[in-house]
Design an enzyme around this catalytic site. Structure first.
Site, mmCIF file in Angstrom:
data_model
loop_
_atom_site.group_PDB
_atom_site.id
_atom_site.type_symbol
_atom_site.label_atom_id
_atom_site.label_comp_id
_atom_site.label_asym_id
_atom_site.label_seq_id
_atom_site.Cartn_x
_atom_site.Cartn_y
_atom_site.Cartn_z
ATOM 1 N N TYR A 1 -2.863 0.458 -1.234
ATOM 2 C CA TYR A 1 -2.662 -0.263 -2.649
ATOM 3 C C TYR A 1 -1.541 0.331 -3.042
ATOM 4 C CZ TYR A 1 -4.174 -3.420 -6.252
ATOM 5 O OH TYR A 1 -4.597 -4.573 -7.416
ATOM 6 N N LYS B 1 2.036 -1.310 -4.475
ATOM 7 C CA LYS B 1 2.003 -2.287 -6.193
ATOM 8 C C LYS B 1 2.819 -1.284 -6.996
ATOM 9 C CE LYS B 1 -1.373 -5.296 -7.009
ATOM 10 N NZ LYS B 1 -1.200 -6.325 -7.003
#
Length: 254
Positions: free
Chosen positions: A155, A159
């Site tokens: 993640y 991001k």
């Protein structure tokens, strides 16, 4: 209520729940024609019913952002319906949290596909129309996890990748009247953070309390806080702001 988005068409991916729904509602409340794309048909139906009960115009469609075919079909359907797309919010996201040594290939690939491939497919499809009309606002939803977060190597990487994606879009598309910016939420009360609490074995209330204890403004974030930041970047008056990352986290992030 402001009508600053009157006549604008705003497309929000993953827009049927949580942050995405709050963003969609922000635009709808300010008179935009809102398009919500999501893979969750049940959530789409509930979102549609809620919006229409409030008198908001909404065009809801099932679409998997990891499929270029589905993305292209959805975008062409929106163009057929409204004739233009002015605002794109790449919000669709998933988590598959785990420590690096426990992370499976599928956990890595799913997160990368939804966040990065999905944003790429959507932006590539939409920008063609924005370039023709010489106007557009692209807002990518990143996260403070882009700065690193235990148990989120997939993640965090995705991001952070979105931030580089955003800055490059700003460079390439600026000459066409298109801005690209990113909003990076900190701790926000959503179903996703509830799942985080469950993963680490504490209650959601305990997670909120622990998070608030290190947030300078002394409260947790709400989806509406992110919607407000997205609307700022989407505003016509924000035309000289592009390639920026705005951390919405109740305090500074390095």
């Amino acid at each position: 209520m402001s009508e600053r988005f009157n006549g604008r068409v705003a497309v929000i991916t993953g827009g049927s729940r949580g942050i995405g729904k709050a963003i969609a509602e922000q635009f709808a409340s300010e008179k935009a024609k809102v398009v919500v794309l999501d893979v969750n048909e049940e959530a789409l139906a509930a979102c549609t019913e809620d919006f229409r009960s409030k008198g908001y115009e909404i065009f809801a469609r099932k679409a998997d952002v990891t499929s270029s075919i589905e993305v292209n079909e959805a975008v062409e359907e929106v163009i057929s319906q409204y004739g233009h797309i002015d605002i794109l919010v790449n919000n669709a996201g998933v988590i598959r949290d785990n420590l690096l040594y426990k992370m499976e290939d599928a956990d890595w690939e799913m997160v990368m596909d939804v966040h990065l491939k999905g944003s790429f497919y959507m932006t590539r499809a939409v920008q063609a129309h924005m370039v023709k009309q010489k106007y557009g606002r692209i807002i990518n939803i990143s996260s403070t996890s882009a700065l690193g977060n235990r148990g989120q190597v997939n993640y965090s990487a995705a991001k952070a990748g979105l931030q580089g994606f955003t800055k490059t879009l700003a460079i390439e598309l600026g000459r066409y009247g298109i801005t690209a910016n990113s909003v990076a939420p900190g701790f926000i009360e959503t179903d996703m953070t509830k799942a985080t609490a469950e993963r680490i074995g504490i209650t959601f209330e305990q997670l909120i309390e622990a998070s608030v204890s290190v947030i300078p403004v002394g409260r947790s974030g709400k989806p509406e806080d992110i919607a407000n930041a997205v609307a700022f970047f989407a505003d016509e008056k924000s035309s000289f702001i592009s390639g920026q990352v705005l951390y919405v986290a109740g305090g500074p992030k390095n």
